[in-house]
Design a protein around this motif. Structure first.
Motif, short mmCIF file in Angstrom:
data_model
loop_
_atom_site.label_atom_id
_atom_site.label_comp_id
_atom_site.label_asym_id
_atom_site.label_seq_id
_atom_site.Cartn_x
_atom_site.Cartn_y
_atom_site.Cartn_z
N ARG A 289 0.86 -1.32 0.20
CA ARG A 289 -0.03 0.02 0.00
C ARG A 289 0.91 1.31 -0.02
O ARG A 289 1.79 1.39 0.76
CB ARG A 289 -1.04 0.22 1.14
CG ARG A 289 -2.03 1.15 1.24
CD ARG A 289 -2.79 1.15 2.36
NE ARG A 289 -4.03 0.23 2.12
CZ ARG A 289 -5.11 0.38 1.43
NH1 ARG A 289 -5.29 1.83 0.81
NH2 ARG A 289 -6.02 -0.45 1.42
N ASP A 290 0.56 2.31 -0.86
CA ASP A 290 1.10 3.68 -0.92
C ASP A 290 2.29 3.31 -1.59
O ASP A 290 3.40 4.13 -1.44
CB ASP A 290 1.37 4.23 0.56
CG ASP A 290 -0.14 4.67 1.13
OD1 ASP A 290 -1.02 4.78 0.33
OD2 ASP A 290 0.04 4.44 2.43
N ASP B 4 5.46 3.39 -4.58
CA ASP B 4 5.81 4.20 -5.52
C ASP B 4 5.82 3.46 -6.76
O ASP B 4 6.92 2.66 -6.97
CB ASP B 4 6.86 5.25 -5.57
CG ASP B 4 7.05 6.21 -6.42
OD1 ASP B 4 6.68 6.17 -7.56
OD2 ASP B 4 8.03 6.77 -6.34
N PRO C 232 -4.69 -1.07 -3.90
CA PRO C 232 -4.23 -0.03 -4.71
C PRO C 232 -2.61 -0.31 -5.02
O PRO C 232 -1.42 0.33 -4.16
CB PRO C 232 -4.18 1.27 -3.62
CG PRO C 232 -4.22 0.49 -2.28
CD PRO C 232 -5.19 -0.82 -2.44
N GLN D 83 6.30 -0.27 10.07
CA GLN D 83 5.64 -0.01 8.79
C GLN D 83 5.36 -1.46 8.04
O GLN D 83 4.30 -1.39 7.66
CB GLN D 83 6.43 0.88 8.14
CG GLN D 83 5.85 1.50 6.94
CD GLN D 83 6.57 2.33 5.98
OE1 GLN D 83 7.59 1.76 5.44
NE2 GLN D 83 5.95 3.57 5.77
N LYS E 136 1.91 -2.52 6.83
CA LYS E 136 1.46 -2.88 5.53
C LYS E 136 1.01 -4.26 5.19
O LYS E 136 0.07 -4.67 4.41
CB LYS E 136 2.54 -2.48 4.68
CG LYS E 136 2.45 -0.77 4.68
CD LYS E 136 3.52 -0.20 3.80
CE LYS E 136 3.65 1.14 3.73
NZ LYS E 136 2.61 1.80 3.18
N ASP F 259 -2.48 -4.78 6.67
CA ASP F 259 -3.52 -4.05 5.66
C ASP F 259 -3.75 -5.09 4.59
O ASP F 259 -4.94 -5.03 4.10
CB ASP F 259 -2.83 -2.81 5.35
CG ASP F 259 -3.83 -2.10 4.51
OD1 ASP F 259 -4.77 -1.57 5.03
OD2 ASP F 259 -3.83 -2.18 3.18
N THR G 26 7.77 -3.32 2.37
CA THR G 26 7.76 -1.66 2.07
C THR G 26 8.36 -1.59 0.83
O THR G 26 8.84 -2.83 0.15
CB THR G 26 8.45 -1.17 3.35
OG1 THR G 26 9.91 -1.42 2.90
CG2 THR G 26 8.31 -1.45 4.46
N ASP G 27 8.31 -0.56 0.09
CA ASP G 27 9.08 -0.19 -0.95
C ASP G 27 10.38 0.45 -0.89
O ASP G 27 10.96 1.21 -1.89
CB ASP G 27 8.27 0.27 -2.16
CG ASP G 27 7.83 1.99 -1.47
OD1 ASP G 27 8.09 2.33 -0.57
OD2 ASP G 27 6.99 2.61 -2.36
#
Length: 283
Positions: free
Chosen positions: A12-13, A15, A43, A218, A222, A225, A269-270
């Motif tokens: 999520r979120d 880039d 998303p 984080q 995620k 989520d 995470t990214d």
């Protein structure tokens, strides 16, 4: 056991611009494979798009969907896209297939979340026909260029039909994003189905583990989520995100002991720095 890394296409979120650079850096670091996670109603970036981006940005590293939700797609369109990605990559693609478990991922009219087992069985026939150059659309034109191959298939899932489907159509099995002790029975069932089907050798067994090094909390948030519509299961998956060198080394040891041929560390995470940080620990 080979060690691969996932692309953060369903974080999520995330880039989307990081995907080509992530792929380049993962290849340079020496990972065996780039993996993707597949959903529609979330998303992120669709796994086919992420794999195509990775194919164009790299030259050697393997590409794997772990797993792509086959029945959410019209089968001819999916088979054509996969053939294109495989061709662009120089035949580096392997498709991990599942049937899906979340109703909101089924967004195509007429392709709802019912009868998925029968549908994927029919879809597999369609994939093979298209890859073999059979005409599509009722005309005389094939959907793929000469030199197209049957893209290798792996299968996920826990129903008996999933293992039988793997033994009939596939090269192996992709375990779920769960602890090794929960993956072990699935690997055993995959081996048994392979033998019962009279296949030679053994199935390719791929394991998956989530990790986050730069910002573990984080990452856990995620992952929770992403699995939130599965209730308590989301907490279990999130709590299993590896975040220390000892955690990561133990994952490698535990999955190797299960006989996994490859372990894919999926990023939570990214954060691009997590690629080299992971490589320093597990490669």
């Amino acid at each position: 056991m080979k060690i691969g890394i996932g692309l953060p296409n369903q974080v999520r979120d995330m880039d989307p611009r990081v995907l080509p650079e992530w792929a380049r850096r993962a290849e340079a670091a020496g990972f065996s494979t780039l993996g993707t996670v597949g959903r529609t109603a979330y998303p992120g970036v669709m796994d086919t798009v992420a794999l195509a981006a990775a194919a164009g940005a790299t030259e050697r590293i393997g590409l794997l969907s772990n797993v792509l939700l086959g029945p959410v797609w019209p089968p001819v369109l999916l088979a054509k896209e996969l053939a294109g990605i495989d061709g662009v990559s120089g035949h580096r693609l392997t498709i991990g297939l599942g049937i899906g478990a979340r109703e909101d991922d089924f967004v195509v009219d007429g392709l709802g979340p019912k009868g998925l087992g029968k549908r994927i069985d029919a879809d597999l026939e369609t994939y093979r026909g298209l890859w073999d150059g059979e005409p599509v659309g009722g005309g005389t034109n094939p959907g793929v260029p000469p030199g197209t191959r049957r893209v290798p298939l792996l299968f996920g899932g826990s129903a008996p039909a999933s293992y039988a489907r793997m033994a009939k159509w596939g090269e192996g099995y992709v375990g779920g994003s769960v602890p090794p002790e929960m993956v072990a029975p699935a690997f055993d069932q995959a081996r048994a189905a392979w033998t019962e089907a009279g296949r030679e050798g053994t199935p390719r067994l791929v394991a998956i583990a989530y990790y986050a090094l730069g910002d573990p909390e984080q990452g856990r948030g995620k992952v929770r989520d992403y699995y939130s519509n599965f209730g308590d299961f989301a907490d279990m998956i999130a709590s299993g995100v590896r975040s220390t060198a000892d955690d990561l080394k133990k994952a490698v040891s535990d999955f190797a002991d299960l006989g996994a041929d490859e372990l894919i560390f999926n990023p939570a995470t990214d954060h691009l720095a997590d690629i080299e940080a992971l490589a320093e620990i597990v490669l």
